[in-house]
Write a protein that holds these residues in place. Structure first.
Motif, PDB file in Angstrom:
ATOM      1  N   PRO A 112     -23.705  10.950   0.435  1.00 43.55           N
ATOM      2  CA  PRO A 112     -22.299  10.818   0.834  1.00 43.55           C
ATOM      3  C   PRO A 112     -22.103   9.605   1.739  1.00 43.55           C
ATOM      4  CG  PRO A 112     -23.009  13.086   1.046  1.00 43.55           C
ATOM      5  CD  PRO A 112     -24.247  12.261   0.755  1.00 43.55           C
ATOM      6  N   LEU A 113     -20.913   9.031   1.700  1.00 42.95           N
ATOM      7  CA  LEU A 113     -20.576   7.827   2.456  1.00 42.95           C
ATOM      8  C   LEU A 113     -19.352   8.116   3.310  1.00 42.95           C
ATOM      9  CD1 LEU A 113     -20.731   4.631   2.802  1.00 42.95           C
ATOM     10  CD2 LEU A 113     -19.104   4.562   0.921  1.00 42.95           C
ATOM     11  N   THR A 114     -19.435   7.846   4.613  1.00 42.03           N
ATOM     12  CA  THR A 114     -18.293   8.043   5.493  1.00 42.03           C
ATOM     13  C   THR A 114     -17.410   6.808   5.448  1.00 42.03           C
ATOM     14  OG1 THR A 114     -19.579   9.474   6.929  1.00 42.03           O
ATOM     15  CG2 THR A 114     -17.574   8.535   7.862  1.00 42.03           C
ATOM     16  N   GLY A 115     -16.133   7.012   5.127  1.00 42.08           N
ATOM     17  CA  GLY A 115     -15.170   5.917   5.111  1.00 42.08           C
ATOM     18  C   GLY A 115     -14.572   5.713   6.491  1.00 42.08           C
ATOM     19  N   ARG A 116     -13.822   4.609   6.649  1.00 36.62           N
ATOM     20  CA  ARG A 116     -13.155   4.316   7.921  1.00 36.62           C
ATOM     21  C   ARG A 116     -11.656   4.220   7.689  1.00 36.62           C
ATOM     22  NH1 ARG A 116     -15.370  -1.186   9.992  1.00 36.62           N
ATOM     23  NH2 ARG A 116     -14.952  -1.668   7.810  1.00 36.62           N
ATOM     24  N   ALA A 117     -10.887   4.847   8.583  1.00 35.28           N
ATOM     25  CA  ALA A 117      -9.433   4.720   8.544  1.00 35.28           C
ATOM     26  C   ALA A 117      -9.078   3.308   8.993  1.00 35.28           C
ATOM     27  CB  ALA A 117      -8.784   5.748   9.464  1.00 35.28           C
ATOM     28  N   ARG A 118      -8.224   2.642   8.229  1.00 38.55           N
ATOM     29  CA  ARG A 118      -7.836   1.259   8.511  1.00 38.55           C
ATOM     30  C   ARG A 118      -6.326   1.121   8.356  1.00 38.55           C
ATOM     31  NH1 ARG A 118     -12.398  -1.986   9.664  1.00 38.55           N
ATOM     32  NH2 ARG A 118     -11.396  -3.698   8.632  1.00 38.55           N
ATOM     33  N   THR A 119      -5.770   0.046   8.917  1.00 38.75           N
ATOM     34  CA  THR A 119      -4.382  -0.288   8.620  1.00 38.75           C
ATOM     35  C   THR A 119      -4.373  -0.986   7.271  1.00 38.75           C
ATOM     36  OG1 THR A 119      -4.450  -2.491   9.596  1.00 38.75           O
ATOM     37  CG2 THR A 119      -3.877  -0.636  11.083  1.00 38.75           C
ATOM     38  N   HIS A 120      -3.184  -1.136   6.698  1.00 41.04           N
ATOM     39  CA  HIS A 120      -3.078  -1.815   5.410  1.00 41.04           C
ATOM     40  C   HIS A 120      -3.673  -3.229   5.491  1.00 41.04           C
ATOM     41  CE1 HIS A 120      -1.454  -2.811   1.477  1.00 41.04           C
ATOM     42  NE2 HIS A 120      -1.053  -3.956   2.012  1.00 41.04           N
TER      43      HIS A 120
ATOM     44  N   GLU B  29      -7.017  10.068   9.911  1.00 39.25           N
ATOM     45  CA  GLU B  29      -8.371   9.687  10.342  1.00 39.25           C
ATOM     46  C   GLU B  29      -9.464  10.302   9.467  1.00 39.25           C
ATOM     47  OE1 GLU B  29      -9.138   7.412  12.752  1.00 39.25           O
ATOM     48  OE2 GLU B  29      -6.967   7.070  12.755  1.00 39.25           O
ATOM     49  N   LEU B  30      -9.248  11.534   9.009  1.00 37.01           N
ATOM     50  CA  LEU B  30     -10.235  12.247   8.189  1.00 37.01           C
ATOM     51  C   LEU B  30      -9.533  12.843   6.969  1.00 37.01           C
ATOM     52  CD1 LEU B  30     -12.164  14.062  11.054  1.00 37.01           C
ATOM     53  CD2 LEU B  30     -12.871  12.001   9.814  1.00 37.01           C
TER      54      LEU B  30
ATOM     55  N   LYS C 224     -15.184  -2.404   4.323  1.00 38.73           N
ATOM     56  CA  LYS C 224     -16.408  -1.885   3.709  1.00 38.73           C
ATOM     57  C   LYS C 224     -16.074  -0.902   2.601  1.00 38.73           C
ATOM     58  CE  LYS C 224     -19.199  -2.453   7.768  1.00 38.73           C
ATOM     59  NZ  LYS C 224     -19.856  -1.879   8.897  1.00 38.73           N
ATOM     60  N   PRO C 225     -16.991  -0.729   1.656  1.00 38.56           N
ATOM     61  CA  PRO C 225     -16.786   0.283   0.619  1.00 38.56           C
ATOM     62  C   PRO C 225     -16.492   1.643   1.249  1.00 38.56           C
ATOM     63  CG  PRO C 225     -18.683  -1.063   0.076  1.00 38.56           C
ATOM     64  CD  PRO C 225     -18.259  -1.446   1.477  1.00 38.56           C
ATOM     65  N   GLY C 226     -15.489   2.307   0.713  1.00 36.77           N
ATOM     66  CA  GLY C 226     -15.118   3.625   1.207  1.00 36.77           C
ATOM     67  C   GLY C 226     -14.031   3.618   2.261  1.00 36.77           C
ATOM     68  N   ASP C 227     -13.632   2.438   2.764  1.00 31.26           N
ATOM     69  CA  ASP C 227     -12.539   2.373   3.734  1.00 31.26           C
ATOM     70  C   ASP C 227     -11.246   2.830   3.072  1.00 31.26           C
ATOM     71  OD1 ASP C 227     -14.270   1.392   5.629  1.00 31.26           O
ATOM     72  OD2 ASP C 227     -13.407  -0.619   5.688  1.00 31.26           O
ATOM     73  N   TYR C 228     -10.316   3.343   3.865  1.00 34.87           N
ATOM     74  CA  TYR C 228      -9.068   3.862   3.325  1.00 34.87           C
ATOM     75  C   TYR C 228      -7.926   3.634   4.304  1.00 34.87           C
ATOM     76  CZ  TYR C 228     -11.125   7.582   6.121  1.00 34.87           C
ATOM     77  OH  TYR C 228     -11.756   8.278   7.114  1.00 34.87           O
ATOM     78  N   SER C 229      -6.719   3.579   3.757  1.00 34.70           N
ATOM     79  CA  SER C 229      -5.512   3.437   4.550  1.00 34.70           C
ATOM     80  C   SER C 229      -4.418   4.281   3.900  1.00 34.70           C
ATOM     81  CB  SER C 229      -5.081   1.968   4.594  1.00 34.70           C
ATOM     82  OG  SER C 229      -3.861   1.817   5.277  1.00 34.70           O
ATOM     83  N   ILE C 230      -3.698   5.032   4.717  1.00 33.74           N
ATOM     84  CA  ILE C 230      -2.547   5.802   4.252  1.00 33.74           C
ATOM     85  C   ILE C 230      -1.295   5.074   4.759  1.00 33.74           C
ATOM     86  CG2 ILE C 230      -1.379   8.041   4.246  1.00 33.74           C
ATOM     87  CD1 ILE C 230      -4.243   8.254   3.158  1.00 33.74           C
ATOM     88  N   ASN C 231      -0.344   4.782   3.870  1.00 29.67           N
ATOM     89  CA  ASN C 231       0.841   4.053   4.320  1.00 29.67           C
ATOM     90  C   ASN C 231       1.644   4.885   5.318  1.00 29.67           C
ATOM     91  OD1 ASN C 231       2.052   5.850   2.515  1.00 29.67           O
ATOM     92  ND2 ASN C 231       3.407   4.317   1.639  1.00 29.67           N
ATOM     93  N   GLU C 232       2.593   4.220   5.992  1.00 28.34           N
ATOM     94  CA  GLU C 232       3.322   4.829   7.108  1.00 28.34           C
ATOM     95  C   GLU C 232       4.028   6.125   6.749  1.00 28.34           C
ATOM     96  OE1 GLU C 232       6.997   3.556   9.881  1.00 28.34           O
ATOM     97  OE2 GLU C 232       5.358   2.094   9.742  1.00 28.34           O
TER      98      GLU C 232
END
Length: 107
Positions: A3-11, A72-73, A20-28
């Protein structure tokens, strides 16, 4: 695959050199998730969301993923499959990516 832990990021951070692979962002407004494919192929996935207080609360006929509302998660359901490039197939649960056995990842 582990498993790979992603990071919450801004757009904007999703397009930075340190993404990095697995990073994610949810729009506002919580209606889309932008994800960097966790396999490392560099593909970006943009998924429509439903199911939390800010996103539409019902599923339409357009493919959508349920989001638990946690930026965040995040947990997204059902599984995610990149059909255009690497054929990644897996889940994002509480910010952690797991790969399905039929995932066509590069690594």
């Amino acid at each position: 695959m582990t498993p790979l832990t992603g990071r919450a990021r801004t757009h904007d951070e999703m397009f930075a050199d340190d993404a990095k692979p697995g990073d994610y962002s949810i729009n506002e407004d919580g209606t889309y998730a932008l994800l960097e494919c966790p396999c490392g192929c560099g593909s970006m996935m943009n998924l429509p969301l439903y199911g939390n207080s800010s996103a539409s609360s019902f599923k339409t006929s357009t493919p959508q993923w349920y989001w638990n509302g946690n930026r965040e998660l995040p947990t997204l359901q059902p599984s995610i499959r990149d059909v255009g490039t690497c054929r990644f197939h897996g889940f994002l649960t509480n910010g952690v990516w797991t790969f399905c056995s039929d995932s066509g990842v590069h690594s």
